[in-house]
Design a protein around this motif. Structure first.
Motif, PDB file in Angstrom:
ATOM      1  N   PHE A 490       0.289  -0.854   0.288  1.00 44.32           N
ATOM      2  CA  PHE A 490      -0.437  -0.236   0.347  1.00 44.32           C
ATOM      3  C   PHE A 490       0.861   1.812  -0.074  1.00 44.32           C
ATOM      4  O   PHE A 490       0.589   2.189  -1.046  1.00 44.32           O
ATOM      5  CB  PHE A 490      -1.406   0.051   1.320  1.00 44.32           C
ATOM      6  N   VAL A 491       1.863   1.228   0.779  1.00 46.43           N
ATOM      7  CA  VAL A 491       3.132   2.916   0.630  1.00 46.43           C
ATOM      8  C   VAL A 491       3.821   1.854   0.963  1.00 46.43           C
ATOM      9  O   VAL A 491       4.728   0.960   1.156  1.00 46.43           O
ATOM     10  CB  VAL A 491       2.917   3.762   1.759  1.00 46.43           C
ATOM     11  N   PRO A 492       5.620   3.037   0.664  1.00 47.56           N
ATOM     12  CA  PRO A 492       6.632   2.441   1.067  1.00 47.56           C
ATOM     13  C   PRO A 492       6.915   2.440   2.405  1.00 47.56           C
ATOM     14  O   PRO A 492       5.716   1.970   3.056  1.00 47.56           O
ATOM     15  CB  PRO A 492       7.292   3.267   0.368  1.00 47.56           C
ATOM     16  N   GLY A 493       8.186   1.533   2.453  1.00 45.72           N
ATOM     17  CA  GLY A 493       8.731   1.538   3.786  1.00 45.72           C
ATOM     18  C   GLY A 493       8.204  -0.592   3.965  1.00 45.72           C
ATOM     19  O   GLY A 493       7.556  -1.135   3.125  1.00 45.72           O
ATOM     20  N   GLU A 494       8.608  -1.276   5.115  1.00 40.87           N
ATOM     21  CA  GLU A 494       8.500  -2.313   5.687  1.00 40.87           C
ATOM     22  C   GLU A 494       7.125  -2.488   6.327  1.00 40.87           C
ATOM     23  O   GLU A 494       7.119  -3.767   6.825  1.00 40.87           O
ATOM     24  CB  GLU A 494       9.651  -2.658   6.273  1.00 40.87           C
ATOM     25  N   LEU A 495       6.288  -1.979   7.003  1.00 43.08           N
ATOM     26  CA  LEU A 495       5.690  -2.252   8.002  1.00 43.08           C
ATOM     27  C   LEU A 495       4.406  -2.708   7.413  1.00 43.08           C
ATOM     28  O   LEU A 495       3.528  -3.584   7.984  1.00 43.08           O
ATOM     29  CB  LEU A 495       4.732  -0.500   8.823  1.00 43.08           C
ATOM     30  N   TYR A 496       3.561  -2.458   6.089  1.00 44.14           N
ATOM     31  CA  TYR A 496       2.739  -3.193   5.741  1.00 44.14           C
ATOM     32  C   TYR A 496       2.610  -3.805   4.322  1.00 44.14           C
ATOM     33  O   TYR A 496       3.574  -3.338   3.034  1.00 44.14           O
ATOM     34  CB  TYR A 496       1.682  -1.881   5.563  1.00 44.14           C
ATOM     35  N   ASN A 497       2.068  -5.279   4.136  1.00 45.94           N
ATOM     36  CA  ASN A 497       1.946  -5.839   2.771  1.00 45.94           C
ATOM     37  C   ASN A 497       0.506  -6.140   2.592  1.00 45.94           C
ATOM     38  O   ASN A 497       0.404  -6.174   3.793  1.00 45.94           O
ATOM     39  CB  ASN A 497       2.501  -6.785   3.183  1.00 45.94           C
ATOM     40  N   TYR A 498       0.656  -6.109   1.115  1.00 43.04           N
ATOM     41  CA  TYR A 498      -0.737  -6.893   0.710  1.00 43.04           C
ATOM     42  C   TYR A 498      -0.526  -8.690   0.680  1.00 43.04           C
ATOM     43  O   TYR A 498       0.018  -8.894   0.716  1.00 43.04           O
ATOM     44  CB  TYR A 498      -0.606  -6.079  -0.590  1.00 43.04           C
ATOM     45  N   ILE A 499      -1.975  -8.757   1.258  1.00 40.94           N
ATOM     46  CA  ILE A 499      -1.783 -10.539   1.127  1.00 40.94           C
ATOM     47  C   ILE A 499      -2.149 -11.268  -0.209  1.00 40.94           C
ATOM     48  O   ILE A 499      -1.471 -11.582  -0.613  1.00 40.94           O
ATOM     49  CB  ILE A 499      -2.972 -11.266   2.232  1.00 40.94           C
TER      50      ILE A 499
END
Ligand code: ZN
Length: 804
Positions: A490-499
């Motif tokens: 969704f956004v850059p960075g390591e916090l969030y990922n799509y399933i």
């Protein structure tokens, strides 16, 4: 224009033609700005009285406040932007009269600050008389003298650009030259003639000075901005705790040596914005390492999925890495507005689209959630979960019509008219698309004027059509931003990922034929000789996505957040017939189970709602069900109920345990009150706004002029806030004249320091909430109050909330 410089097409040169932003702009000019003028009338009155005082008429003095005028300036900045878009004689006349009043309140030498000019003290001052210092510039850390002026510069520039009238610019420039003299040269009337040479505790003047530089070309202002950045954390470091700590106002290190975001998030975001802009204007790379490292740290550890910054209460700022609470999130609206400013400037500095991706997420989610669809109800605090009752929003369990500290609504007033200024940017031979919105503009590139019309239903649909007509055929590169959300996360960075990854690829057609352009810095590059009538069609995969967050964010473990395009979605009780905590999201076994629906009427007309497979856990058993979600920015527009962004995954839910959060209901036991001997009270805790005419839970004794109440606390937990709902029947029992708190951690009572933006308010018909300035554990709180003369004081409801 110089080669390599990316610059925006100014918003007033971008004609909005879409269904998303144009109506918001209408609401802005018809509702929000006139309403905000009404609400800031007290700031005008204060300035008026200051002007009278300077003329020797001192019948009525203004009341003391550190930053009230900044709110007025921000509304005026927003109004000026609206004047750039449409003529409005009434607003212009109003502006002119207020500008006259501002000019009258300015001292001959350029100084402009109500309280010191008139000599009134800050009644709400949490630092015992030092909140604004004893005299001008004697407490630059918290007086907000320069903060007010920064906002005034921005507004004066906007009004000059809108009308060509110079009066306000003259006031602003006179003040800026005065500040330069007092801070960097020495003025015999200030600080014993020695240069103050200290950076302000609340950044903002840097951004105002840059705007003055941009419009006048006078390098004095840019140099001043640079000096204020470079003396930060060098010439002065606060050495206290909480709001007096060096990190709170980013003064712990020279800015070029800072590597992580710290302290109050609005201040931080304004600082980083100014660093990025000064760096691009001066073409230095002094701040590169600091900016990159701070940005990366935010993206990897400290940003909510909504683009919110400043996750924690108390300091209104950055907590520890991965400290991203949901119900307890702070995420001040201003901080996400600052996040938009910061990331847009990082894009202009670097040309990398990922910064626009972050600006977009912060704008469409946390920032827009700050204002109701109607334009006159606001969020200061933007949690990602709500139990339906707790007064999270400065005393309100929902949106507020205004705040005693009104920075947030006034930031919305000036942000929204500027949004179209992020749609197009360009340099010598490139046009970059930024935020997508139905619009038309004309951009000078390589000696040709390129007319562009953009047709789209973004952000709800991913199709964007560009009709490109240069006034003569010209070779340049069209850079189409391919947002991060259209890829693997969704956004850059390591916090969030799509399933579930995007099944559909990004598609680009040029004059009807599919093309597969080279990608660079997040843009798809189409380089060719453009001619009249060329059409580019971009299709981004807008579909429902399930996001997980990195395991280090404890609160989000085994939970998912739903996004669609750049929008974060949330579940609200009103759509689901039960508290949202009684639902878990089922595995998306097939795409057909995900449904989309467009509201045809009501507050959310034209908004896309989604429905995902879920399990419902009513009080007994469980059933297969679905969960309906709406864009986060639209929440709390249809009455008050529970809300959640991060929803449990059904595979992780133990059917035996209940999902509902602990919403701190219960009773305060053993409450002691003055004049009652050994008797104690039991007080029911509730965050529900009490019904009219219900009995108070406590009323003071008629002969007691200084009543108090001692409330035992849970010593194992950190106090987050205390909220009091006063009883006021309009006759014999009124809200008290004043009140304050003390706390006891061992045996002695100590003053309870509230944080910077709080005061012990006495509003009727709402919770009056204060927070401790620094983390606080205690075994009891003492509430001391002073009833109005001859009247009683009473409490209808009270609650103490602890950090989870
Ligand atoms: Zn704010």
């Amino acid at each position: 224009m110089e080669n390599g410089f990316i610059q925006p097409v100014p918003f007033q040169q971008v004609k909005l033609e879409d269904e998303f932003w144009y109506p918001r702009l209408k609401t802005q000019s018809e509702v929000l700005v006139p309403y905000a003028f009404e609400k800031t009338a007290n700031a005008v009155e204060n300035l008026l009285r200051t002007g009278s005082f300077l003329k020797g008429i001192a019948d009525e003095l203004p009341f003391a406040h550190r930053y009230l005028s900044s709110d007025l300036y921000k509304v005026m900045e927003g109004a000026a932007y609206i004047l750039m878009l449409e003529q409005n004689k009434r607003i212009e006349a109003k502006m002119d009269s207020i500008i006259q009043i501002i000019g009258d309140a300015q001292k001959e030498d350029g100084y402009l600050y109500v309280a010191h000019t008139v000599g009134v003290k800050d009644r709400y001052d949490p630092w015992g008389g030092a909140g604004m210092g004893d005299k001008p510039y004697s407490f630059v850390l918290h007086s907000h003298e320069l903060y007010n002026m920064g906002h005034m510069y921005e507004a004066a520039v906007a009004y000059y650009q809108a009308t060509g009238k110079r009066e306000w610019m003259d006031i602003a420039e006179k003040n800026a030259r005065h500040v330069n003299k007092v801070f960097f040269e020495g003025d015999k009337n200030y600080n014993d003639g020695k240069p103050v040479n200290q950076a302000p505790g609340h950044e903002e003047i840097e951004l105002g000075l840059i705007k003055l530089f941009r419009v006048t070309g006078d390098s004095l202002y840019l140099n001043m901005a640079k000096k204020f950045l470079d003396i930060r954390g060098v010439t002065y470091k606060p050495e206290g705790k909480g709001v007096m700590s060096a990190t709170y106002s980013q003064q712990h290190l020279p800015v070029a040596q800072q590597r992580e975001p710290v302290g109050h998030a609005v201040r931080a975001a304004y600082l980083y914005s100014a660093m990025a802009e000064v760096q691009s204007l001066l073409k230095t790379d002094e701040y590169t390492e600091a900016l990159n490292s701070i940005w990366q740290n935010i993206m990897d550890t400290r940003m909510h999925i909504t683009g919110g910054l400043g996750a924690v209460h108390g300091i209104e700022g950055f907590g520890a890495e991965y400290e991203l609470p949901n119900a307890g999130a702070y995420n001040e609206t201003c901080a996400s507005v600052g996040n938009v400013f910061f990331n847009f400037r990082m894009f202009l500095l670097t040309g990398d689209a990922r910064y626009l991706d972050v600006a977009e997420v912060a704008l469409y989610n946390n920032s827009l959630a700050g204002v109701s669809m109607s334009g006159n109800n606001f969020h200061y605090v933007n949690p990602l979960e709500f139990d339906g009752e707790k007064p999270y929003n400065f005393g309100n369990p929902g949106r507020s019509p205004w705040f005693s500290t009104a920075c947030c609504p006034t930031n919305i007033a000036r942000l929204i008219p500027q949004v179209s200024g992020m749609a197009y940017t360009y340099d010598a031979n490139n046009i970059y698309t930024g935020l997508y919105m139905g619009s038309a503009t004309s951009i000078p590139v390589m000696g040709s004027n390129v007319n562009i019309r953009q047709i789209t239903k973004y952000p709800f649909e991913g199709k964007v059509r560009f009709e490109i007509s240069p006034d003569k055929p010209e070779k340049f590169t069209l850079n189409l931003r391919i947002p991060t959300w259209a890829g693997k996360q969704f956004v850059p960075g390591e916090l969030y990922n799509y399933i579930n990854e995007n099944e559909a690829p990004v598609k680009i057609k040029l004059n009807g034929k599919a093309v597969n352009p080279e990608m660079k810095n997040g843009f798809a590059l189409i380089n060719r000789k453009w001619k009249n009538g060329d059409v580019v069609e971009l299709t981004l995969p807008v579909s429902v996505k399930y996001n997980t967050s990195i395991d280090l964010v404890e609160e989000n473990r085994n939970r998912v957040a739903i996004t669609r395009g750049p929008l974060v979605y949330c579940a609200e009780e009103i759509d689901n017939g039960d508290a949202v905590f009684n639902f878990a999201v089922a595995e998306p076994s097939s795409a057909t189970e995900i449904k989309e629906n467009i509201f045809s009427e009501g507050e959310l007309a034209n908004i896309v709602q989604v429905s995902v497979p879920a399990i419902h856990y009513p009080s007994e058993g469980k059933t297969k069900s679905s969960l309906k979600l709406v864009p986060y920015f639209t929440w709390n527009n249809r009455g008050q109920g529970s809300m959640a962004v991060w929803i449990p995954q059904s595979s992780s839910v133990n059917d035996e345990t209940h999902l509902a959060p602990d919403n701190d209901k219960g009773t305060l036991h053993q409450v002691q009150v003055s004049r009652s001997g050994q008797n104690t009270l039991e007080i029911e805790i509730s965050s529900k706004i009490p019904q009219e005419n219900t009995d108070p839970q406590w009323v003071s004794c008629p002969t007691d002029e200084n009543p108090w109440m001692e409330i035992p606390c849970d010593q194992g937990k950190e106090v987050q806030s205390i909220s009091v709902y006063w009883h006021d029947n309009g006759t014999d029992c009124l809200v008290p004249e004043e009140w304050e708190l003390e706390f006891r951690s061992c045996t002695t009572w100590q003053p309870f320091q509230i944080y910077a933006t709080d005061h012990y308010s006495t509003f009727r018909k709402q919770f009056n909430m204060v927070h401790p300035a620094a983390p606080l554990k205690c075994n009891a709180l003492k509430l001391k109050l002073k009833p109005n003369p001859g009247k009683l004081a009473g409490i209808q409801s009270i609650r103490i909330d602890y950090t989870r």
